[in-house]
Enzyme design. Sequence first.
Site, PDB file in Angstrom:
ATOM      1  CD  GLU A   1      -2.059   2.147   1.571  1.00  0.00           C
ATOM      2  OE1 GLU A   1      -1.772   3.021   0.727  1.00  0.00           O
ATOM      3  OE2 GLU A   1      -2.211   2.373   2.768  1.00  0.00           O
TER       4      GLU A   1
ATOM      5  CB  CYS B   1      -1.254   6.889   2.154  1.00  0.00           C
ATOM      6  SG  CYS B   1      -1.974   5.709   3.257  1.00  0.00           S
TER       7      CYS B   1
END
Lengths: 452, 514
Positions: free
Chosen positions: B280, B314
């Site tokens: 990720e 993020c």
Amino acid sequence: MCAMTVNSLETDVRAWGRRLAERLPDGGRHPAALAERRLMRTMIGDPRLRAALFRFVDVRPACRDRTDLVRHLHEYLAEAGAGSPAARRLGGLVGRRTLELPTASAAALGVAQMAHRFIAGEDAGAATAELGALWQRGRCVTLDLLGEATLTEAEGDAYATRCAQTLRELARMSAAWPAQPMLEHDGLGPLPRANLSVKVSALTPHLRAHAPERALGAARERLLALLRLARELDAHLHVDMESLDTRESITALVLELLADPEFADGPSAGIVLQGYLTDSEEELERLLGWLREHPRGAPFTIRLVKGAYWDHEVVMAAQHGWEAPVFTDRRSCDRQYEHLTRRLLDARAEGLPLRPAIASHNLRSLAHALAYGDRLGLPPEAVELQVLRGLGDDTAAAIAAAGRRVRVYCPVGDLVAGMAYLVRRLLENTSNDSFLAAQTTGAELELLLERP
Amino acid sequence: MTTETTFRNEPLLEFRRESVRAQALRALAELREKLPLRIPGSGEGELVSINPVAPSEVVAVASDSSRATAEAAVERAASAAPAWAAVEPAQRAAVLQRAAGLMRERRQELAALAVLEAAKPWAEADADVCEAIDFLEYYAAGVIELGHGRPLVQLPGERNRLQYFPRGVCAVIAPWNFPLAIPTGMVAAALGTGNPVVFKPAEQTPACGHALVEALHAAGVPAEALHLVCGRDEPAKSLVAHPKVHNIAFTGSCAAGLSIIRAAAEPAPGQHHVKRVIAEMGGKNCIIVDADADLDDAVPAIVKSAFGFAGQKCSAAARVLVHRDIADALNERLAGAIRALRVGPAEDFGSDLSAVIDDEACARINAFLDGAEHEPFARADVPAGAGHWVAPTLFVDLPGHSRIVNEEVFGPVLSSERVADVEAAVEIVEAGAYGLTGGLFSRSPSTIEMVSRRGIVGNLYVNREITGAMVGRQPFGGGRLSGTGPKAGGPDYLLQFVEARSVSENTVRHGLVI
């Protein structure tokens, strides 16, 4: 209370309820009122149509032109259409090219008309005639300034400036009003004619649920200036309550400022208690305790409301995994409201410098307050009732006709600013739990007056 | 999976109540008494974590593990693999649930740890703990479900089964920004599905990593099935390269993720499997604001998305693409809202955001700010003092080639650009490299439908903030250069950690079906 007192109070409550009901204006025969009632009934029974119309009302000020307006209305009705024949019919109508512009105008006008029912005007100046007429007819007012959310210091300043201007405007115009003894005096002294309700969330962008002390610092100066101005103009300043997230900030701020010796003898000021909160009794005890410890020369008003953020509180609690902070069934909520009413009136009867204001559209709740006040031997002017403009107009008329004091909460502001308010009121008005909805759909008076 | 119906997110602490705040502050004070925490481990040097708000406050002292330490941990985990794989799924799930219970018991203390070690403001630190608990509970339910295998077509005379098996040692390389939640998700998924784990927490947050390992060991994960390896880059690199590692679960930057994928692709001599990388990575997340948006809602949501935890998520918003008709109004209100932000110690409930994680981050973000093509439109004040403070900053209408517009800053920096319409905004998003989160503010159902259909991001949020994905409600992760696409906290995540095997048995004997 023992059973006997309950029963005889019940008899009085019903008597007051009937007295008020008999005095409700017979607006039902007026064609506009009939149409409105029909629309309300349709909306109560058709949640999809209701949702579509709310979304339309909500987006209306953000639409740049009529084409844009029609596009949005059409989309909402199309979405609702699957489950609502009425929405489908309307959608078909809106969708027809030749009808687009006239429909849009009608829709825009409809929203503007609806808005005017709830919003007295763009500002205090524009509402002068209206406010004067209300006073003439035996109703006092409190003004509320609608606006966009305050996200910046500049917006906080702008709101504070509007508040100050409104206070001056109200003081100026109300000086010309004729004498109305019931509206201007109670056993605790004179009641200011000029009355403004302010929102702390509009005074500062620093309200934080996790840090009440932050708003204290940030809103302090602006509220302080308004309190000083209110004292100078002999006006009443009322601080509204909002969602639970902000209650601590607002309460702490108001109590801290009013405890300052500077304000010992004025201005007349007040705060709001929301009965739908499950801990509202503790909150009331806190307010009463504060009042005992800080006896002010100027009486303190506590406006008891049910609370207008019910959906918000329930949804927030569910999303965060918290127990709902509000009563989730109507009867418990109504019972609590009556309980708090009695506590407030008891405190007044005990001699606290307290002005209870019972704000409700529930005929039963209002009748209960009047009956209990009578029972305590309080003079008629000791119990103030309050309603919202647009929603409680008939109720206000009935209360005034019955010779009691009623204050109408009048929002002013432009259409853009008023939308959130308008949508909230409409939702409240047409929700299944609403007393007004029950009234609109023709529920029996005796049923409406039943003990919760 | 039944998880969708039975799973409930862990309730957040109700910090709006004074008593709850007081309890949290007490936990913080108690934790502070114990600092610096000593994290057991065999190591060559020291790895020290500090409070980013006050760098002189040492939070924990751990080992700076070498390549050899990491390799030894993999060997031991590999030896433990058969025994851990043999544990019934229901039992492994029970272990995860016990660990959730242990974390729940210590939740104030764990949140306080994230406050001190990562400078996470309270609400977000608490959300980090809740998400960790959620991952344990959600994956526990998923493990049981997966243990039943999947139904297959059955014909007379044959019995077909599909079962899922653990793949082998999983290396978990975790970031510091969700120092509890993200490692818990990756470690729990691997362990729950029967894989032993070697877990390397971020060098900035070893104490949070240790707290997780402690809970899992206490809950019944054998010491040999879960190893904590603290350190910097070196142990991480050796984990990726090790031939006995089968899965690598990584969350972090795009550059680091791509280099892991490259390194993992090359089999070592004697390695008889293809390593699977679950990565990720970054994002350059955009919020589109249409002309019909409600700015009262959009502005606070944008501010929260861009500046919450100083933009170090993020999922954070980096770009606002606003319809030109309302661009000036939006920028003006955004600017004012940013100036009203309070930057301060994470432990202070009145702080909206705190210091960034370390001086390296500070320097990197400042390099972006210094290189900006023109002056910022607005910025907030920052405290004086030694903390790693970066002012929340808004730029308006930077040129399209600007680094701030194109690269992931991972800090409290937002750029606002005006667009002709939503279509143009969508094209800008499509032209970008990432596809993690995105936002849309619009009150038009057809616009919402159009943007949803284009499917450019892994998580699209409509008329709300774009951070704060909840386990089981908003499975998290994106495609393109944002990651390999497994949705953490979603029903498909565990499949990355298992191998499916089918067994087909002939049930005909002497012409009879038995």
